[in-house]
Scaffold this motif. Structure first.
Motif, mmCIF file in Angstrom:
data_model
loop_
_atom_site.group_PDB
_atom_site.id
_atom_site.type_symbol
_atom_site.label_atom_id
_atom_site.label_comp_id
_atom_site.label_asym_id
_atom_site.label_seq_id
_atom_site.Cartn_x
_atom_site.Cartn_y
_atom_site.Cartn_z
ATOM 1 N N GLU A 1 -6.492 -9.571 -13.750
ATOM 2 C CA GLU A 1 -6.175 -10.974 -14.190
ATOM 3 C C GLU A 1 -6.093 -12.026 -13.234
ATOM 4 N N VAL A 2 -5.911 -11.707 -12.120
ATOM 5 C CA VAL A 2 -6.108 -12.580 -10.760
ATOM 6 C C VAL A 2 -7.612 -12.701 -10.619
ATOM 7 N N ILE B 1 0.678 -0.995 -0.088
ATOM 8 C CA ILE B 1 -0.089 0.069 -0.039
ATOM 9 C C ILE B 1 0.777 1.218 -0.042
ATOM 10 N N GLN B 2 1.842 1.167 0.650
ATOM 11 C CA GLN B 2 2.734 2.318 1.028
ATOM 12 C C GLN B 2 3.321 2.685 -0.493
ATOM 13 N N LYS B 3 4.041 1.500 -0.855
ATOM 14 C CA LYS B 3 4.656 1.985 -2.449
ATOM 15 C C LYS B 3 3.652 2.490 -3.533
ATOM 16 N N ILE B 4 2.377 1.722 -3.428
ATOM 17 C CA ILE B 4 1.483 2.266 -4.401
ATOM 18 C C ILE B 4 1.125 3.585 -4.155
ATOM 19 N N LYS C 1 -1.385 1.362 -13.880
ATOM 20 C CA LYS C 1 -2.269 0.419 -14.872
ATOM 21 C C LYS C 1 -1.601 -0.660 -14.997
ATOM 22 N N LYS C 2 -0.402 -0.923 -14.818
ATOM 23 C CA LYS C 2 0.121 -2.420 -15.050
ATOM 24 C C LYS C 2 -0.351 -3.060 -13.925
ATOM 25 N N ILE C 3 -0.073 -2.368 -12.658
ATOM 26 C CA ILE C 3 -0.698 -2.976 -11.188
ATOM 27 C C ILE C 3 -2.090 -3.398 -11.327
#
Length: 64
Positions: free
Chosen positions: A32-33, A11-14, A24-26
């Motif tokens: 996908e999951v 969360i911190q990194k995001i 968008k990639k995240i």
């Protein structure tokens, strides 16, 4: 490191990301999951979920 600590670190990194393409990639990974999980459900389970979503959208669901 325990699961909650891992989640908090992610969360911190995001929150600190300023690159829209990376976000968008995240998001694509999460989508996908979710799609994989959906495909693992039986058609009956998928139908039950769809009915629940439709009822929620029509406000036919009563919260307790």
């Amino acid at each position: 490191m325990d699961l909650n600590a891992e989640k908090l670190e992610l969360i911190q990194k995001i929150v600190e990301i300023n690159d829209v393409n990376l976000l968008k990639k995240i998001k694509a990974v999460f989508n996908e999951v979710e799609n994989e999980v959906w495909l693992e459900l039986t058609p009956e389970q998928q139908e039950e979920i769809n009915i629940g979503i439709q009822n929620e959208n029509r406000s036919d669901v009563v919260d307790f």
